[in-house]
Design a protein around this motif. Structure first.
Motif, PDB file in Angstrom:
ATOM      1  N   SER A 199      49.899  16.665  85.736  1.00 51.79           N
ATOM      2  CA  SER A 199      50.433  17.369  86.901  1.00 51.79           C
ATOM      3  C   SER A 199      51.832  17.887  86.605  1.00 51.79           C
ATOM      4  O   SER A 199      52.373  17.692  85.512  1.00 51.79           O
ATOM      5  CB  SER A 199      50.457  16.428  88.114  1.00 51.79           C
ATOM      6  OG  SER A 199      51.311  15.326  87.846  1.00 51.79           O
ATOM      7  N   ILE A 231      43.159  11.727  78.974  1.00 52.15           N
ATOM      8  CA  ILE A 231      43.538  12.741  79.959  1.00 52.15           C
ATOM      9  C   ILE A 231      42.483  13.848  79.942  1.00 52.15           C
ATOM     10  O   ILE A 231      42.195  14.439  78.899  1.00 52.15           O
ATOM     11  CB  ILE A 231      44.933  13.308  79.640  1.00 52.15           C
ATOM     12  CG1 ILE A 231      45.960  12.169  79.662  1.00 52.15           C
ATOM     13  CG2 ILE A 231      45.304  14.397  80.634  1.00 52.15           C
ATOM     14  CD1 ILE A 231      47.309  12.568  79.108  1.00 52.15           C
ATOM     15  N   CYS A 289      52.148  10.746  80.513  1.00 57.96           N
ATOM     16  CA  CYS A 289      51.126  10.734  81.562  1.00 57.96           C
ATOM     17  C   CYS A 289      50.367   9.407  81.600  1.00 57.96           C
ATOM     18  O   CYS A 289      49.951   8.881  80.558  1.00 57.96           O
ATOM     19  CB  CYS A 289      50.154  11.900  81.349  1.00 57.96           C
ATOM     20  SG  CYS A 289      48.946  12.054  82.683  1.00 57.96           S
ATOM     21  N   LYS A 290      50.137   8.911  82.830  1.00 60.46           N
ATOM     22  CA  LYS A 290      49.368   7.680  83.032  1.00 60.46           C
ATOM     23  C   LYS A 290      48.157   7.947  83.915  1.00 60.46           C
ATOM     24  O   LYS A 290      47.532   7.016  84.409  1.00 60.46           O
ATOM     25  CB  LYS A 290      50.258   6.615  83.667  1.00 60.46           C
ATOM     26  CG  LYS A 290      51.470   6.234  82.825  1.00 60.46           C
ATOM     27  CD  LYS A 290      52.340   5.225  83.547  1.00 60.46           C
ATOM     28  CE  LYS A 290      53.577   4.882  82.714  1.00 60.46           C
ATOM     29  NZ  LYS A 290      54.470   3.915  83.415  1.00 60.46           N
ATOM     30  N   GLU A 291      47.857   9.190  84.115  1.00 54.87           N
ATOM     31  CA  GLU A 291      46.771   9.597  85.011  1.00 54.87           C
ATOM     32  C   GLU A 291      45.750  10.427  84.221  1.00 54.87           C
ATOM     33  O   GLU A 291      46.028  10.877  83.105  1.00 54.87           O
ATOM     34  CB  GLU A 291      47.341  10.454  86.156  1.00 54.87           C
ATOM     35  CG  GLU A 291      48.454   9.774  86.934  1.00 54.87           C
ATOM     36  CD  GLU A 291      49.252  10.764  87.768  1.00 54.87           C
ATOM     37  OE1 GLU A 291      50.316  10.386  88.260  1.00 54.87           O
ATOM     38  OE2 GLU A 291      48.787  11.936  87.894  1.00 54.87           O
TER      39      GLU A 291
END
Length: 696
Positions: A625, A585, A619-621
């Motif tokens: 966010s 990340i 989170c996978k991005e």
């Protein structure tokens, strides 16, 4: 040179017997031109003194010239040893309120008489010698020294200062220093303002780069003179290069010696060990502290009967050392036909060529590992401060004070809300200290009151039902020679507060069920999120315990009062959890940063860490966010930009406050903050602080 009583005494003194008459005393006074006479017994030992004034008073009282002086002397005499220095002698004369003293040798025989005037002359002689020596030193050291008075006029300059600056044929006396070196003007103003030493790592003096120290002499809160001490940097660079080369040669030589023989020992003429190889300690099975400076005959008794100076050079013999047959070769260290020490080469390993190469490789690897370990320990000592991540001035002040506080044994009290990092500070105090023991932590709020006492003090076997066989040591015992961290000290029951006070004051305690007091060497650190002063007024906390704990205190501000730390803490936790959970990340979205800055964080840094950890896990991005922060009620906000962060900055508020306090004096504000004026001006520009009458 230190003058003693022996250097100052009058050896031509009057010596009389108790049966001597007043007439004999007066005659002696005239002959010796003295005011004092020593009275001795038949063995020449001092029994007292008589003076002109004693004799005069006796004559006025009706005594005749034939009256013996057996009742006319003072037996309570001030005496000095022959090795008594000037200062000690002066103090004794002043304390006794007398003008003279008798100097005795070790057998109590009289060596002479010393007076106040003798001591004064001695002080003048000692001062003259000191000035002569000081002048000799300053004129012969290869470092430039120029001394100016409070009018900045030169009153002294040494030979080296003239040579370094190319002023060999100039007389600098009475010249204004700023005329000679205009570049020093600004720094002299700072010295006369701050009255503190100033070190300039690099300053051009007459086109020469120099290392310069300005040292003020302050008398009665005013500068009497300033010494300017300087050295050309090129000469220091040469010395540094020579030291580096020498250290390299030493390291190379040590590596060669470590790998040349199975074991090597070097001793002085008396057989005291001043170098040994690692293999020698392995052969004996002893640690370094039990080898260095020991006599080799104490470690190898078989050598005790050997007369080392008489042995032929390259002498060899098979000797049993620690149940191992060893071939010992002895070589003399000779210089100018004199023996200065011995080299012992000890071969004891039966190995072929392959094992020899492997052994040498392992020895070199061990040396490298030891070096890395030493470097790692040094880095680790500083890393504990790096764990306290902040740009907040208040927390940075705490970080700056920690290394100083850590070197003492004073009790530390850390105040602050839960999650602000109190344990991190406590651990840093321990890590930066010289204490060899462990860091023992106990949470006073998490253990039931009826069990807390046994946890702290330990217990003896049979102290209560269910007690372990052999008893159990408490946290105080485990922290011996180390540090104990009493977290949540505000929750300590009143019944235990008195017992803790005894440990703090006496450094001893009894186990539960024990009868023998145990002494401990402990550093105490306590922390709480409660207001102990309020608890004292409510009768829930002992005042004496509070004041004993509150020797040194740190108050850690909550995260909502140091919001400027939030962005760097987010970046740090993101890095930590990326590594822990194998994520990549990159950052947190801008709108989330603004929301996080506006959030009140009642759980402080711990809450922020947990929020970031949960977000990273989910989170996978590549960007965190808002979707990953639903566990907290983030406020809706516009743009909490850097300007807003700066506006919240306590550092800005501190600078404005100091400008008001010091009437807008930039020099005094910079001195108070411990920074240069240049750095201060940068901060004024950063925070858009105007130098206006508002701050006066």
């Amino acid at each position: 040179m230190v003058f003693t009583s022996l250097d100052l005494i009058t050896t031509d003194f009057i010596k009389l017997k108790p049966q001597s008459t007043i007439s004999e005393v007066l005659t002696a006074f005239i002959e010796y031109r003295s005011d004092i006479a020593c009275v001795v017994d038949s063995q020449e030992l001092l029994v007292g003194i008589t003076t002109k004034y004693v004799i005069y008073r006796a004559l006025l009282a009706g005594a005749t010239l034939n009256t013996p002086i057996d009742t006319l002397y003072l037996s309570n005499v001030l005496t000095l040893n022959s090795d008594e220095d000037l200062h000690s002698g002066r103090q004794k004369l002043l304390k006794a309120n007398v003008a003279h003293a008798v100097v005795l040798d070790e057998e109590k025989k009289i060596l002479g008489v010393v007076t106040k005037s003798d001591l004064i002359q001695g002080f003048f002689r000692e001062r003259a010698v000191f000035i002569e020596r000081l002048n000799s030193i300053t004129q012969n050291i290869p470092i430039g020294i120029i001394v100016i008075d409070n009018n900045k006029q030169v009153i002294h300059s040494n030979k080296a200062s003239h040579e370094i600056l190319g002023l060999t044929h100039h007389n600098l006396d009475n010249l204004l220093l700023t005329d000679l070196f205009p570049e020093l003007g600004h720094y002299l103003e700072e010295i006369f303002s701050r009255k503190e030493k100033l070190i300039l790592n690099k300053l051009a003096l007459r086109n020469l780069n120099c290392f310069v120290t300005l040292l003020p002499l302050v008398e009665c809160e005013k500068i009497d003179s300033v010494s300017i001490i300087f050295q050309e940097l090129s000469s220091l660079d040469n010395i540094a290069l020579e030291l580096k080369t020498t250290q390299g040669l030493i390291n190379t030589l040590q590596t060669v010696l470590e790998n040349t023989y199975d074991a090597l020992v070097i001793t002085d003429l008396l057989g005291r060990i001043n170098f040994y190889s690692k293999s020698f300690s392995e052969l004996l099975g002893l640690s370094s502290s039990r080898i260095l400076e020991q006599k080799i005959v104490d470690l190898i008794p078989a050598l005790a009967h050997k007369k080392l100076p008489l042995l032929p050079d390259d002498y060899s013999e098979v000797i049993l050392i620690n149940n191992t047959n060893c071939l010992v070769s002895i070589h003399k260290i000779i210089s100018k036909k004199e023996i200065y020490g011995y080299i012992f080469k000890i071969t004891y390993k039966q190995i072929d060529h392959l094992k020899t190469l492997l052994s040498r490789l392992q020895t070199l690897e061990s040396m490298v590992d030891s070096t890395k370990l030493m470097e790692a320990n040094a880095v680790n000592e500083l890393s504990c401060l790096k764990k306290i991540i902040t740009v907040n001035p208040l927390v940075n002040n705490i970080k700056q004070e920690l290394p100083i506080i850590a070197k003492t044994n004073s009790t530390v009290l850390i105040l602050g809300e839960s999650g602000t990092g109190k344990e991190l500070i406590a651990n840093a105090v321990h890590e930066l200290s010289n204490r060899s023991g462990k860091f023992i932590k106990i949470n006073c709020a998490s253990i039931p009151a009826d069990l807390l006492e046994s946890e702290l003090f330990g217990y003896e076997e049979g102290a209560f039902s269910g007690a372990k066989k052999g008893g159990k040591p408490g946290k105080f015992e485990l922290a011996h020679k180390g540090t104990i961290f009493l977290d949540e000290i505000g929750d300590l029951p009143l019944t235990l507060q008195a017992k803790l006070l005894r440990v703090l004051e006496d450094k001893c305690f009894d186990r539960i069920g024990g009868t023998k007091p145990l002494s401990v060497d402990i550093r105490f650190i306590a922390a709480t999120n409660k207001n102990l002063r309020v608890l004292m007024t409510e009768g829930k906390y002992r005042e004496d315990l509070f004041y004993r704990l509150n020797v040194i205190n740190f108050e850690v501000p909550p995260l909502r009062k140091r919001r400027e730390d939030i962005p760097i803490l987010i970046k740090h936790f993101l890095s930590v959890f990326n590594a822990q959970y194998q994520k990549e990340i990159m950052d947190v979205s801008h709108d989330i940063i603004n929301s996080l800055l506006n959030y009140n964080w009642y759980g402080n840094v711990r809450e922020l860490m947990n929020v970031i950890e949960r977000a990273v896990i989910l989170c996978k991005e590549p960007l965190l966010s808002k979707n990953y922060f639903e566990m907290i009620d983030l406020p809706q906000t516009e743009d909490f930009a850097e300007a807003n962060i700066l506006e919240l900055s306590p550092e800005k508020q501190m600078i404005i406050s100091l400008l008001k306090e010091y009437n807008n004096s930039k020099s005094k504000v910079a001195a108070h903050l411990g920074i240069s004026r240049v750095t201060l001006y940068k901060k004024l520009k950063k925070y858009d602080i105007k130098s206006t009458p508002d701050y006066r």
